[in-house]
Design an enzyme around this catalytic site. Structure first.
Site, PDB file in Angstrom:
ATOM      1  N   GLY A  30       0.802  -1.213   0.000  1.00  0.00           N
ATOM      2  CA  GLY A  30       0.000   0.000   0.000  1.00  0.00           C
ATOM      3  C   GLY A  30       0.833   1.261   0.000  1.00  0.00           C
ATOM      4  O   GLY A  30       0.613   2.178  -0.795  1.00  0.00           O
TER       5      GLY A  30
ATOM      6  N   LYS B 229      -7.967 -15.367   0.944  1.00  0.00           N
ATOM      7  CA  LYS B 229      -7.767 -14.785  -0.381  1.00  0.00           C
ATOM      8  C   LYS B 229      -8.717 -15.394  -1.408  1.00  0.00           C
ATOM      9  O   LYS B 229      -9.251 -14.683  -2.278  1.00  0.00           O
ATOM     10  CB  LYS B 229      -6.313 -14.969  -0.831  1.00  0.00           C
ATOM     11  CG  LYS B 229      -5.303 -14.247   0.037  1.00  0.00           C
ATOM     12  CD  LYS B 229      -5.620 -12.758   0.147  1.00  0.00           C
ATOM     13  CE  LYS B 229      -4.730 -12.056   1.146  1.00  0.00           C
ATOM     14  NZ  LYS B 229      -5.139 -10.652   1.386  1.00  0.00           N
TER      15      LYS B 229
ATOM     16  N   LEU C  25       4.568 -14.680  -3.575  1.00  0.00           N
ATOM     17  CA  LEU C  25       4.920 -14.428  -2.186  1.00  0.00           C
ATOM     18  C   LEU C  25       5.892 -13.255  -2.123  1.00  0.00           C
ATOM     19  O   LEU C  25       6.988 -13.308  -2.681  1.00  0.00           O
ATOM     20  CB  LEU C  25       5.548 -15.678  -1.571  1.00  0.00           C
ATOM     21  CG  LEU C  25       4.744 -16.974  -1.758  1.00  0.00           C
ATOM     22  CD1 LEU C  25       5.423 -18.130  -1.046  1.00  0.00           C
ATOM     23  CD2 LEU C  25       3.309 -16.809  -1.274  1.00  0.00           C
TER      24      LEU C  25
END
Length: 305
Positions: free
Chosen positions: A23, A170, A195
């Site tokens: 983010g 997920k 990952l």
């Protein structure tokens, strides 16, 4: 709904959740590209209070004026709506410090709230939904599959059976998002990230559960933060982007790569001696769709096979 143009100076987008590595990296890159950014921070308990959006303290006055920070409750629909007001795009990701059955339910409910809020935001043009490779590779018959690509989904029952909570979260949250996007006519693409490696990642990181099995199955793939950010921007700005994209730039198939990966997760562990039984694993997961898309974008220089 029309996707964002490649000249985004007048565009406002939201990054939600902006509190983690992905983010905050997205916030920084989008500001560099000229976007106005709504950085929406989720509060995951104590960890949420220590989050810093580095771009908020940038020295450039213009950049500071183009950044607005919001505190959003994942389960509070109205706080999500507030962060999305006036935005033409959303970059959505959800990562909790720990995963269990409660977090699975929370992530699914959050995905529902976010997509519903997007559907009610008149200015919204495209949603980039961050999912995971773990929503692709876990199922009972995975060893007999020819390979994995964007068409594959993890089996929720398999994930529950082996307590693969990150994979379950997920899988269910992405399916929830797709169902709402299609029902509400929201233009959405998803990034199923490999990952993520680098600072702060250790053997206890939730999405790393099952990595030995992933290695044996030829589906252990990782992604660098820069590549992951480039992929997000690419599929947001590309008019032809659609559906799901598997996103990784390293496949761990050789014994020496597996040893390096293990040492990265646990630097204090002794390096295992080479053995005669070590072998190269055949890679059984592919991201040709993303590579093609990125070749068509400005960041195509980062494409790796």
């Amino acid at each position: 709904m029309a996707p964002a143009s490649s000249h985004p100076s007048a565009k406002t987008v939201c990054v939600m959740d902006a509190s983690g590595r992905l983010g905050s990296a997205l916030v920084e890159r989008l500001l560099q590209l000229g976007y106005t950014v709504h950085a929406s921070l989720f509060n995951h308990g104590a960890a949420g209070d220590t989050v810093v959006v580095d771009a908020a303290n940038g020295s450039a006055l213009e950049t500071g004026k183009r950044l607005k920070v919001f505190r959003s409750d994942p389960l509070d629909y109205h706080s999500i709506v507030d962060a999305l007001k006036g935005c033409s795009g959303l970059f959505y990701n959800f990562e909790a410090p720990n995963y269990d059955e409660f977090i699975v339910e929370m992530e699914v409910r959050t995905a529902h709230n976010v997509l519903e809020a997007c559907a009610q935001t008149d200015t919204m043009e495209r949603v980039v939904f961050t999912s995971s490779i773990t929503a692709v590779v876990w199922k009972e018959d995975r060893k007999s599959a020819d390979g994995f690509d964007e068409r594959d989904w993890s089996d929720p029952n398999f994930c529950r059976k082996f307590k693969l909570w990150h994979a379950l979260a997920k899988t269910l949250s992405e399916k929830t998002a797709w169902a709402l996007a299609m029902d509400r006519d929201v233009d959405m693409v998803s990034i199923n990230a490999g990952l993520l490696t680098g600072p702060g990642v250790s053997a206890s990181t939730p999405y790393l559960k099952g990595t030995p099995e992933m290695y044996e199955d030829g589906v252990l793939v990782t992604v660098d933060i820069e590549f992951l950010v480039d992929a997000h921007v690419c599929v947001y700005e590309s008019a032809s982007a659609f559906g799901r994209y598997l996103c990784f730039n390293h496949a761990i198939c050789r014994p020496e790569d597996a040893v390096k990966f293990s040492q990265m997760l646990n630097p204090s562990a002794p390096c295992p001696p080479p053995g005669d039984d070590l072998r190269v694993i055949q890679q059984r997961i592919h991201n040709k769709k993303l590579n093609k898309a990125m070749l068509e974008c400005r960041s195509g220089m980062y494409v790796e096979e």
